[in-house]
Design an enzyme around this catalytic site. Structure first.
Site, PDB file in Angstrom:
ATOM      1  N   GLU A   1     110.874 -21.206  58.376  1.00 56.42           N
ATOM      2  CA  GLU A   1     111.784 -21.012  57.251  1.00 56.42           C
ATOM      3  C   GLU A   1     112.809 -22.140  57.313  1.00 56.42           C
ATOM      4  O   GLU A   1     113.517 -22.296  58.319  1.00 56.42           O
ATOM      5  CB  GLU A   1     112.483 -19.659  57.354  1.00 56.42           C
ATOM      6  CG  GLU A   1     113.159 -19.216  56.075  1.00 56.42           C
ATOM      7  CD  GLU A   1     112.238 -18.483  55.127  1.00 56.42           C
ATOM      8  OE1 GLU A   1     112.664 -18.180  53.997  1.00 56.42           O
ATOM      9  OE2 GLU A   1     111.084 -18.198  55.508  1.00 56.42           O
TER      10      GLU A   1
ATOM     11  N   LYS B   1     115.190 -12.423  59.360  1.00 61.33           N
ATOM     12  CA  LYS B   1     114.594 -12.754  58.062  1.00 61.33           C
ATOM     13  C   LYS B   1     115.559 -13.694  57.359  1.00 61.33           C
ATOM     14  O   LYS B   1     116.620 -13.286  56.904  1.00 61.33           O
ATOM     15  CB  LYS B   1     114.346 -11.505  57.214  1.00 61.33           C
ATOM     16  CG  LYS B   1     113.592 -11.813  55.926  1.00 61.33           C
ATOM     17  CD  LYS B   1     113.352 -10.577  55.098  1.00 61.33           C
ATOM     18  CE  LYS B   1     112.388 -10.886  53.948  1.00 61.33           C
ATOM     19  NZ  LYS B   1     112.732 -12.082  53.177  1.00 61.33           N
TER      20      LYS B   1
ATOM     21  N   ARG C   1     110.196 -20.799  52.783  1.00 56.08           N
ATOM     22  CA  ARG C   1     109.125 -20.620  53.745  1.00 56.08           C
ATOM     23  C   ARG C   1     108.123 -21.762  53.595  1.00 56.08           C
ATOM     24  O   ARG C   1     107.671 -22.064  52.485  1.00 56.08           O
ATOM     25  CB  ARG C   1     108.432 -19.278  53.517  1.00 56.08           C
ATOM     26  CG  ARG C   1     107.417 -18.902  54.577  1.00 56.08           C
ATOM     27  CD  ARG C   1     106.945 -17.479  54.360  1.00 56.08           C
ATOM     28  NE  ARG C   1     105.907 -17.100  55.313  1.00 56.08           N
ATOM     29  CZ  ARG C   1     105.328 -15.899  55.341  1.00 56.08           C
ATOM     30  NH1 ARG C   1     105.707 -14.958  54.474  1.00 56.08           N
ATOM     31  NH2 ARG C   1     104.382 -15.624  56.231  1.00 56.08           N
TER      32      ARG C   1
ATOM     33  N   GLU D   1     112.416 -10.481  64.376  1.00 54.90           N
ATOM     34  CA  GLU D   1     112.919 -11.815  64.075  1.00 54.90           C
ATOM     35  C   GLU D   1     113.888 -11.741  62.907  1.00 54.90           C
ATOM     36  O   GLU D   1     113.775 -10.858  62.045  1.00 54.90           O
ATOM     37  CB  GLU D   1     111.773 -12.762  63.673  1.00 54.90           C
ATOM     38  CG  GLU D   1     110.852 -13.162  64.788  1.00 54.90           C
ATOM     39  CD  GLU D   1     109.708 -14.039  64.295  1.00 54.90           C
ATOM     40  OE1 GLU D   1     109.095 -14.709  65.141  1.00 54.90           O
ATOM     41  OE2 GLU D   1     109.439 -14.043  63.080  1.00 54.90           O
TER      42      GLU D   1
ATOM     43  N   LYS E   1     109.231  -5.868  56.687  1.00 57.41           N
ATOM     44  CA  LYS E   1     110.553  -6.461  56.523  1.00 57.41           C
ATOM     45  C   LYS E   1     111.573  -5.348  56.363  1.00 57.41           C
ATOM     46  O   LYS E   1     111.298  -4.316  55.741  1.00 57.41           O
ATOM     47  CB  LYS E   1     110.592  -7.416  55.327  1.00 57.41           C
ATOM     48  CG  LYS E   1     110.152  -6.808  54.012  1.00 57.41           C
ATOM     49  CD  LYS E   1     110.114  -7.865  52.916  1.00 57.41           C
ATOM     50  CE  LYS E   1     109.580  -7.284  51.602  1.00 57.41           C
ATOM     51  NZ  LYS E   1     109.483  -8.303  50.534  1.00 57.41           N
TER      52      LYS E   1
ATOM     53  N   ARG F   1     105.512 -21.918  50.281  1.00 54.22           N
ATOM     54  CA  ARG F   1     104.770 -20.661  50.197  1.00 54.22           C
ATOM     55  C   ARG F   1     103.769 -20.679  49.045  1.00 54.22           C
ATOM     56  O   ARG F   1     102.712 -20.061  49.114  1.00 54.22           O
ATOM     57  CB  ARG F   1     105.774 -19.515  50.018  1.00 54.22           C
ATOM     58  CG  ARG F   1     105.184 -18.168  49.701  1.00 54.22           C
ATOM     59  CD  ARG F   1     106.276 -17.125  49.705  1.00 54.22           C
ATOM     60  NE  ARG F   1     105.852 -15.893  49.080  1.00 54.22           N
ATOM     61  CZ  ARG F   1     106.461 -14.726  49.239  1.00 54.22           C
ATOM     62  NH1 ARG F   1     107.521 -14.642  50.024  1.00 54.22           N
ATOM     63  NH2 ARG F   1     106.028 -13.638  48.646  1.00 54.22           N
TER      64      ARG F   1
ATOM     65  N   ARG G   1      99.493  -8.284  52.171  1.00 52.75           N
ATOM     66  CA  ARG G   1     100.670  -7.523  52.600  1.00 52.75           C
ATOM     67  C   ARG G   1     100.184  -6.522  53.639  1.00 52.75           C
ATOM     68  O   ARG G   1      99.750  -5.419  53.318  1.00 52.75           O
ATOM     69  CB  ARG G   1     101.325  -6.825  51.409  1.00 52.75           C
ATOM     70  CG  ARG G   1     101.953  -7.814  50.438  1.00 52.75           C
ATOM     71  CD  ARG G   1     102.789  -7.143  49.381  1.00 52.75           C
ATOM     72  NE  ARG G   1     103.329  -8.108  48.451  1.00 52.75           N
ATOM     73  CZ  ARG G   1     104.470  -8.781  48.628  1.00 52.75           C
ATOM     74  NH1 ARG G   1     105.194  -8.572  49.700  1.00 52.75           N
ATOM     75  NH2 ARG G   1     104.888  -9.649  47.733  1.00 52.75           N
TER      76      ARG G   1
ATOM     77  N   PHE H   1     108.537 -19.925  63.289  1.00 51.59           N
ATOM     78  CA  PHE H   1     108.199 -18.570  63.732  1.00 51.59           C
ATOM     79  C   PHE H   1     106.700 -18.319  63.903  1.00 51.59           C
ATOM     80  O   PHE H   1     106.303 -17.223  64.282  1.00 51.59           O
ATOM     81  CB  PHE H   1     108.786 -17.527  62.769  1.00 51.59           C
ATOM     82  CG  PHE H   1     108.328 -17.647  61.340  1.00 51.59           C
ATOM     83  CD1 PHE H   1     107.099 -17.162  60.931  1.00 51.59           C
ATOM     84  CD2 PHE H   1     109.149 -18.245  60.398  1.00 51.59           C
ATOM     85  CE1 PHE H   1     106.690 -17.257  59.622  1.00 51.59           C
ATOM     86  CE2 PHE H   1     108.749 -18.352  59.071  1.00 51.59           C
ATOM     87  CZ  PHE H   1     107.506 -17.854  58.683  1.00 51.59           C
TER      88      PHE H   1
END
Length: 556
Positions: A301, A251, A256, A249, A424, A271, A418, A342
């Site tokens: 986003e 970025k 966000r 996708e 990413k 976020r 994470r 997303f």
């Protein structure tokens, strides 16, 4: 419970550097808390709000000093001197109470409930007279406080408890207080917190219903979960090799958000779990018109675009909308948005956090109106072919976006982690997001502005910030003015021209290289760091990790 009992616990926490001892102290506190357990899970960290609630008490350090002066009769300037000497407004408060020159006519003792309810009430005051009401309420508390109690009341107000108690300590203490098997218990509490973001709920559930109750906790509307965080891939080929069943996708360089929908009620959370619904009426209107679900939590986003060129505008410019309280409609017209959806974490009363990404996306695509103009599915492709992925990566960069996200279609959603199944991919030597922990007033004609920013990364293992250098130059007058406006309210202490700050502001930092350094406690320093703008969507815990700084140094 008397507040003095909690203060005794604070003092014990402060006296030990051992995390295990801190956990044992808090486990004992929680086990004996009774009806106050929800309040104590927050107050143990100096907080009276869950992470997703409005966490701004609306009380500045200067207002707190004024309340201290009103309560004790000690001159505000003298309190300010003590604050600069100790570097801690809480210690200055203790000294002011020790040296009080007036006492209240009818003094009483402080209870935990009184302190908690009074501080939560401060956030509700608005309009003319609100500061006076807040000052009076704080002064009432401090007027009945001992010196040690005043220290912690004030530290709670200004957000500087300094006890070394993080989310992990609270988690382990709840597991120890109410569950049996240590390893499984910690994971059960952690999973419950991941889907609720509320230790009040987790604590009461663990106490009253044990492991079974924790396992039944799920994500709910208007109680946002933390964003799942991605690791940085070494490159596109590395990402494709690391992720099974990859989805690629764009970025996006935007804000966000998680958008909660329950019929006509729609709320937008960042976020950092801040509610920005009022600042983005255009997003609310678009979701109401273009998302067909009756109940949903859409992750997306939000990207600002130039209405003339159709190109995305820099996040630093768009982010001004996040904190805006006035002229909201005018700013929305100047910076129209696209909501690039997303993920779908909740749909038709069904929590989807643990569902596979492929299932979540199928349901997401079904709830977005095919003819929608503002709420659209994020650009994506399903491929493990490097050539196709490279072409898609180039398209993303050509479109003015940051790079790519590479996700595992079989994976569930892991709030706040994470994870290894989401990576990413961005151009090398990308900027770092760092926390400003100190600043210095400039010299000459710029003497009224704060600059020379000292920067820090986040060490997740220790739950503390580690410094990586200073930004000495390259700031325009406009940037210095904006920096000063943001940082002055966060000053904790001043020595000469140097101001120590409450670590809340995150900035994007560009640099030429990373080098080893004994000057900073991270062991590294940025070479020629440059200001890239504010990251108002990030908090200190969202800053780049120490591990990443170390890895970037090793990969140079």
């Amino acid at each position: 419970m008397e507040y003095s009992q909690l203060v005794e616990c604070y003092d014990r926490l402060d006296a030990t550097p051992s995390t295990l001892e801190k956990t044992a102290i808090l486990a004992e506190l929680f086990a004996d808390a009774g009806d106050l357990l929800p309040e104590l899970t927050g107050l143990a960290r100096g907080r009276v709000f869950a992470s997703w609630e409005p966490d701004d008490l609306g009380v500045s350090s200067s207002l707190t000093v004024r309340a201290l002066s009103d309560a004790t009769g000690v001159d505000a300037d003298r309190i300010g001197d003590w604050r600069r000497e100790t570097g801690d407004l809480g210690d200055a408060a203790a000294k002011a109470v020790e040296n009080r020159v007036q006492t209240t006519l009818f003094s009483g003792s402080l209870s935990v409930r009184r302190v908690y309810d009074t501080l939560r009430g401060l956030a509700t005051y608005e309009g003319p007279g609100s500061q006076t009401r807040a000052t009076d309420d704080i002064a009432d508390l401090l007027g009945d406080a001992s010196s040690d109690e005043a220290r912690y009341v004030v530290r709670t107000i200004v957000g500087t408890m300094r006890l070394g108690v993080g989310e992990g300590t609270i988690r382990d203490a709840l597991a120890r207080a109410f569950l049996d098997d240590a390893d499984d218990a910690v994971r059960a509490v952690e999973r419950a917190y991941e889907v609720t973001n509320d230790f009040r709920v987790v604590g009461e559930t663990a106490r009253d219903r044990g492991r079974e109750g924790l396992d039944e906790l799920e994500a709910e509307l208007f109680r946002p979960v933390k964003a799942m965080l991605a690791r940085k891939a070494e490159g596109l080929e590395d990402a494709l090799e690391s992720i099974e069943r990859p989805l690629l996708e764009y970025k996006y360089d935007g804000m966000r958000v998680k958008i909660h929908v329950d019929g006509d009620e729609i709320r937008v959370f960042t976020r950092r779990l801040e509610d920005v619904t009022e600042q983005f009426p255009d997003v609310v209107e678009a979701v109401r018109d273009e998302v067909t679900a009756e109940t949903a939590v859409v992750e997306a986003e939000v990207v600002g675009y130039d209405p003339e060129t159709g190109r995305p505008i820099p996040f630093q410019e768009f982010s001004k909308r996040i904190k805006r309280k006035t002229d909201i409609d005018e700013l929305a017209a100047a910076h129209p948005v696209t909501v690039h959806a997303f993920d779908l974490l909740y749909h038709d009363d069904d929590p989807l956090v643990e569902a596979a990404l492929s299932d979540r996306l199928s349901r997401l695509e079904a709830v977005i109106d095919p003819g929608s103009e503002t709420v659209v599915r994020a650009e994506h492709v399903r491929t493990d072919a490097l050539e196709t992925a490279e072409e898609f990566y180039g398209d993303a960069l050509d479109a003015g976006q940051e790079g790519l996200m590479v996700k595992n279609l079989d994976a569930g959603y892991q709030p706040g982690s994470r994870v290894g199944y989401m990576l990413k991919v961005k151009p090398t030597m990308e900027p770092l997001d760092l926390v400003v922990v100190q600043a210095k007033w400039s010299a000459g004609r710029k003497s009224e502005w704060l600059g020379r920013l000292r920067l820090a990364c986040w060490d997740a293992d220790c739950e503390e910030l580690r410094e990586v250098g200073r930004m000495f130059s390259g700031l325009t007058d406009a940037e210095l003015r904006e920096i000063t406006e943001k940082l002055e309210p966060l000053i904790e202490s001043v020595e000469g021209r140097t101001a120590k700050l409450r670590p809340e502001v995150v900035v994007e930092v560009e640099y030429e290289a990373i080098q080893e350094s004994t000057k900073y406690d991270s062991g590294y320093a940025l070479r020629f760091p440059r200001f890239g703008g504010f990251r108002d969507d990030l908090g200190p815990e969202d800053a780049d990790r120490f591990e990443r700084v170390k890895r970037l140094y090793e990969d140079q």
